[in-house]
Scaffold this active site. Structure first.
Site, short mmCIF file in Angstrom:
data_model
loop_
_atom_site.label_atom_id
_atom_site.label_comp_id
_atom_site.label_asym_id
_atom_site.label_seq_id
_atom_site.Cartn_x
_atom_site.Cartn_y
_atom_site.Cartn_z
N SER A 1 0.85 -1.19 0.00
CA SER A 1 0.00 0.00 0.00
C SER A 1 0.89 1.24 0.00
O SER A 1 1.95 1.25 0.63
CB SER A 1 -0.88 -0.01 1.25
OG SER A 1 -1.34 1.30 1.51
N GLU B 1 -7.26 -10.44 -7.01
CA GLU B 1 -8.34 -9.45 -7.12
C GLU B 1 -8.54 -9.06 -8.59
O GLU B 1 -9.67 -8.88 -9.06
CB GLU B 1 -8.01 -8.22 -6.29
CG GLU B 1 -8.04 -8.52 -4.79
CD GLU B 1 -7.49 -7.37 -3.97
OE1 GLU B 1 -8.22 -6.83 -3.16
OE2 GLU B 1 -6.31 -7.00 -4.15
N LYS C 1 0.71 -3.35 4.82
CA LYS C 1 -0.16 -4.09 3.90
C LYS C 1 0.59 -4.99 2.93
O LYS C 1 1.63 -4.63 2.39
CB LYS C 1 -1.03 -3.12 3.09
CG LYS C 1 -2.12 -2.43 3.85
CD LYS C 1 -3.15 -3.39 4.47
CE LYS C 1 -4.08 -3.99 3.43
NZ LYS C 1 -4.95 -3.00 2.81
#
Ligand code: ARG
Length: 453
Positions: A276, A289, A282
């Site tokens: 991130s 995804e 993260k």
């Protein structure tokens, strides 16, 4: 100058020209267009439309054009409306007037349908290989995890123990159906439109069976009107790719869940995760995804084309120029995605202890009922007794396997061997019929799966 300009005195509006041209995307059909034209030259030579000299000149010219495309030296000019007109224009530059004979008895309508089918016939094996690559990765990870136990889910609620290997191969079989659908589709792609002319057929004595064989098709299309407008194969292909997308999405959604801190069943390798820009901690499962997201795009491509087809009257209409981009996009999407998913699966770290810890005693309640069935009880009574045990444990706020022998005996025909039920491996090994999660069934399944790749 366009190749159809004869009856026109005015020029096409520049913006209309841009709207009309398909060259930006149908350039991808270059190799197929040239191959199709070489075969067509042969067919009209045999039909005595071309002299031997003309035929030889055309074929030689087309081979040079093929070479120019292969070397990326082919130069398009502004008046090239699509790949077909570009090739014909270039042939004229190379060999002169004889080039003008190539289009005898042929239309761009049968030509484009032929090129497009040839392109798909060339592409199907690439897609098959890419799906097979992901299947191989599933097998590789499954082979390593035959003794890795995990909770199996229904309604996303813990249901019964399974092995990770069995779960991985569940996705193998979905992909296998995708491959089989594409193999089945091939037979409907391999029907040749060439020699159908604009719509009514060709006025020259062309041997369409020989032409079909020369281009690697199974047979000539039996009806010219149908042949120039049939895009079922493209819509079917897009269904196959959408279905494949849905399968990849399902696999991905699971992997995304399993990689959360809450599950903690797997950790993706750095090579297939991203961070991130804001939150330093993260590690995101972007590849999966993207796979899940692209399934939506793939479904959209099918919906788009089939909607275009819906409004059409018989034979060729320019709407059909919309057929190519979705097919190209679906292909590119999957050829890009499949190897990434394969790599991400092969390199993920499996956490067997986390998976095992997630198998709680309640997941063996069905095995409790089976235990009583083996002692002669009808399943419905056994189910009720096992349910009572679950309720008693809930009331006492203890795990099901912690009930005392007295408590078991107060509920039903349980004996001291009831505690063995709570070994997840015992539950797994009982699922021994074909297709079950036991180690023996899995070995058979694994051999079966390996025979497909
Ligand atoms: N570029 C056209 C297509 O992709 C080729 C066929 C043109 N045919 C016609 N009658 N204008 O469909």
């Amino acid at each position: 100058m366009t190749l159809w300009g004869g009856r026109f005195s005015g020029k096409l509006d520049p913006a209309a020209w841009i709207l009309n041209t398909s060259l930006p995307f149908d350039q991808r059909l270059a190799a197929q267009d040239v191959r199709g034209s070489i075969a067509w030259a042969g067919a009209i030579f045999k039909a005595q439309v071309l002299t031997e000299i003309e035929h030889d000149a055309i074929v030689k010219g087309l081979f040079s054009i093929a070479e120019e495309f292969a070397q990326h030296t082919f130069v398009f000019v502004e008046s090239d409306e699509d790949i077909h007109t570009a090739v014909e224009r270039r042939l004229g530059e190379l060999i002169g007037a004889a080039a003008g004979k190539l289009h005898t008895g042929r239309s761009r309508n049968d030509q484009v349908a032929t090129d497009f089918r040839m392109w798909l016939l060339d592409t199907l094996p690439l897609l098959d290989a890419a799906i097979k690559g992901l299947q191989s990765s599933l097998i590789t990870v499954a082979e390593r995890n035959q003794a890795t136990l995990m909770p199996g889910y229904t309604h996303l609620q813990r249901a019964q123990p399974v092995t990770l290997a069995h779960w991985l191969l569940s996705h193998f079989w979905a992909l296998q159906r995708d491959r089989e659908r594409l193999v089945d589709l091939r037979d409907r792609v391999a029907v040749l439109p060439l020699g159908c002319g604009a719509l009514a057929g060709t006025a020259f004595p062309v041997d369409r069976e020989a032409l079909a064989a020369a281009l690697g098709f199974d047979a000539p299309a039996p009806n010219s009107l149908d042949a120039v407008s049939d895009r079922d194969f493209a819509a079917e292909f897009l269904f196959c790719t959408a279905m494949l997308g849905v399968h990849l999405s399902k696999l991905s959604e699971n992997i995304i869940l399993f990689s959360t801190t809450e599950f903690g069943f797997i950790e993706l390798s750095d090579a297939y995760s991203t961070g991130s820009s804001l939150m330093p901690q993260k590690k995101n499962p972007d590849m999966f995804e993207l796979a899940r997201g692209k399934a939506g795009t793939l479904i959209g491509l099918l919906t788009g084309l089939i909607t275009t087809l819906k409004g059409l009257p018989s034979t060729y209409d320019k709407d059909l120029q919309e057929d190519k981009q979705p097919v190209f996009q679906a292909t590119d999407t999957l050829l890009g995605l499949l190897p990434v998913l394969a790599g991400a699966l092969e390199t993920m770290t499996v956490k067997p202890e986390k998976m095992l810890a997630a198998i709680d005693a309640n997941m063996l309640a069905t095995d409790l009922a089976d235990y009583l069935v083996n002692k002669g009880l009808p399943f419905r009574e056994a189910h009720a007794a096992a349910g009572k045990a679950v309720r008693l444990a809930l009331e006492k706020k203890i795990s099901l396997d912690k009930l005392s022998l007295d408590e078991w005996q107060s509920i039903g025909a349980f004996e001291s061997d009831v505690y063995q039920v709570f070994e997840p491996i015992n539950s797994i090994e009982k699922k021994n019929a074909i297709g079950g999660t036991s180690s023996q069934s899995f070995k058979i399944q694994l051999q079966h799966a390996k025979s497909k790749i």
